[in-house]
Design an enzyme around this catalytic site. Sequence first.
Site, PDB file in Angstrom:
ATOM      1  N   GLU A  35       0.827  -1.205   0.000  1.00  0.00           N
ATOM      2  CA  GLU A  35       0.000   0.000   0.000  1.00  0.00           C
ATOM      3  C   GLU A  35       0.859   1.253   0.000  1.00  0.00           C
ATOM      4  O   GLU A  35       1.832   1.350   0.740  1.00  0.00           O
ATOM      5  CB  GLU A  35      -0.893   0.003   1.237  1.00  0.00           C
ATOM      6  N   THR A  37       2.905   2.200  -2.158  1.00  0.00           N
ATOM      7  CA  THR A  37       4.238   1.953  -2.719  1.00  0.00           C
ATOM      8  C   THR A  37       4.281   2.216  -4.221  1.00  0.00           C
ATOM      9  O   THR A  37       5.354   2.432  -4.771  1.00  0.00           O
ATOM     10  CB  THR A  37       4.665   0.502  -2.480  1.00  0.00           C
ATOM     11  N   SER A  69     -25.120   6.767 -17.115  1.00  0.00           N
ATOM     12  CA  SER A  69     -24.886   5.709 -16.137  1.00  0.00           C
ATOM     13  C   SER A  69     -26.191   5.348 -15.446  1.00  0.00           C
ATOM     14  O   SER A  69     -27.168   6.113 -15.487  1.00  0.00           O
ATOM     15  CB  SER A  69     -23.848   6.137 -15.103  1.00  0.00           C
ATOM     16  N   GLY A 132     -12.451   1.834  -1.104  1.00  0.00           N
ATOM     17  CA  GLY A 132     -11.066   1.413  -1.272  1.00  0.00           C
ATOM     18  C   GLY A 132     -10.914   0.196  -2.152  1.00  0.00           C
ATOM     19  O   GLY A 132      -9.895  -0.497  -2.102  1.00  0.00           O
ATOM     20  N   SER A 134     -11.380   0.369  -5.586  1.00  0.00           N
ATOM     21  CA  SER A 134     -11.068   0.865  -6.936  1.00  0.00           C
ATOM     22  C   SER A 134     -12.264   0.831  -7.877  1.00  0.00           C
ATOM     23  O   SER A 134     -12.176   0.353  -9.008  1.00  0.00           O
ATOM     24  CB  SER A 134      -9.886   0.092  -7.537  1.00  0.00           C
ATOM     25  N   SER A 135     -13.365   1.374  -7.427  1.00  0.00           N
ATOM     26  CA  SER A 135     -14.514   1.501  -8.318  1.00  0.00           C
ATOM     27  C   SER A 135     -14.187   2.384  -9.517  1.00  0.00           C
ATOM     28  O   SER A 135     -14.691   2.147 -10.627  1.00  0.00           O
ATOM     29  CB  SER A 135     -15.709   2.076  -7.558  1.00  0.00           C
ATOM     30  N   SER A 136     -13.345   3.383  -9.315  1.00  0.00           N
ATOM     31  CA  SER A 136     -12.988   4.277 -10.428  1.00  0.00           C
ATOM     32  C   SER A 136     -12.148   3.548 -11.466  1.00  0.00           C
ATOM     33  O   SER A 136     -12.377   3.685 -12.673  1.00  0.00           O
ATOM     34  CB  SER A 136     -12.245   5.501  -9.904  1.00  0.00           C
ATOM     35  N   GLU A 168      -6.961   9.419 -14.453  1.00  0.00           N
ATOM     36  CA  GLU A 168      -7.129   9.637 -13.014  1.00  0.00           C
ATOM     37  C   GLU A 168      -6.290  10.823 -12.539  1.00  0.00           C
ATOM     38  O   GLU A 168      -6.741  11.665 -11.758  1.00  0.00           O
ATOM     39  CB  GLU A 168      -6.725   8.374 -12.253  1.00  0.00           C
ATOM     40  N   ASP A 180      -4.021   0.248  -9.482  1.00  0.00           N
ATOM     41  CA  ASP A 180      -5.432  -0.094  -9.586  1.00  0.00           C
ATOM     42  C   ASP A 180      -5.811  -0.511 -11.002  1.00  0.00           C
ATOM     43  O   ASP A 180      -6.490  -1.521 -11.213  1.00  0.00           O
ATOM     44  CB  ASP A 180      -6.290   1.086  -9.141  1.00  0.00           C
TER      45      ASP A 180
END
Length: 390
Positions: A35, A37, A69, A132, A134-136, A168, A180
């Site tokens: 995490e 990193t 959406s 947390g 990673s939906s994006s 992003e 991600d």
Amino acid sequence: MSDMRDELRTMFAGLTGHDADGIWSAPGRVNLIGEHTDYSGGFVLPFAIDRRALLALGLRDDGVLRVASTFSDEVFELPVAELCAAQADGRLGGWSAYPLGVAWALGEFGADLDAVPGVDLLIDSNVPVGAGLSSSAAIESAVAIALDEVWRLGLSRQTLALVGQRAENDVVGAPTGIMDQSASLLSRPDAAVFLDCLSLESEIVPLGFADAGLAVLVIDTGVMHAHSTGGYRERRESCEAGAAALGVAMLREVGVDELDRARRILDDVTFRRVRHVVTENQRVLDTVKLLRSEGPAAIGELLDASHRSLRDDFEVSVPELDLAVDTAIGNGAIGARMTGGGFGGSAIALVPVDTVSRVQVAVDGAFAEHGFGAPETFVVRPSDGAHREP
């Protein structure tokens, strides 16, 4: 998933008046370990989960890109050829920044946005937002593989991960690394992606959770987080400052045996940020080694140590995450840690299958006792990466 596909096809036809040319999907991810990193050129070990973003796409003959959406009443449309001007003018915002940002970023990676056809896009997702997971990146990756196919770009999965990261970073404004999107695009069932974030080389590492009688339990605390807010950016800037003070381009170049020198050179806060990254990189390497030699039941202490480092050195945990981790470990989990960027979101616990319900009940009770909102807990399975759906 078949129900989601059918519903999305029906909604797409109702919205556009014609059938979709295809359905694509991409998963969210759990980061098993590694995490904060990735943006320091380090190592990560994520895997895709069985929660996905779906995208229905239909080609248009007018050069317009239209995005809608299932989770918003807003519909965004503009000519594909105007994407660059819209990005320069700051017009790509809100949730549409994710899909529109990918289309723009494909232009940065060689797509001729003046020549590609227009498309209608309709997005759905069952990846929890702000958890947390990673939906994006799931949305970005689904859009990336779909547009790469219909625009006939022929880009590699590794390049498409860079496309998602560019969207992003430059459009959404979140200073995230490459992990991600790589997890969403490169994953395989029952395996993790061992990714070198400096070289972008990756290996598929079998996990074998089911064979070992283990399950990965996600504990979504309900505390929302956002990478584009200040805490994440401050941690990244601290890592960059630490690397500069130590005379290296990235903290990836600093070994555990160099931490004594770092302690003498750096102020306390910067040193602790650096120590987390350096030791976390080593924990990823150790985890991969143990998975290959002894199996997943041997990695629990490394997960626990990762959480302590994120809590104490990197200071990105919150009381709800700490409670989730401590409660899971106290009720039979062999290891647990927060996952994702922190400041909220989820924890994961590696739990014997026959102990899952006990951990869930204990976590629910602990949150109620502390006056926290009720968490959502669910098991995830290491799953396949982004692909076109049948």
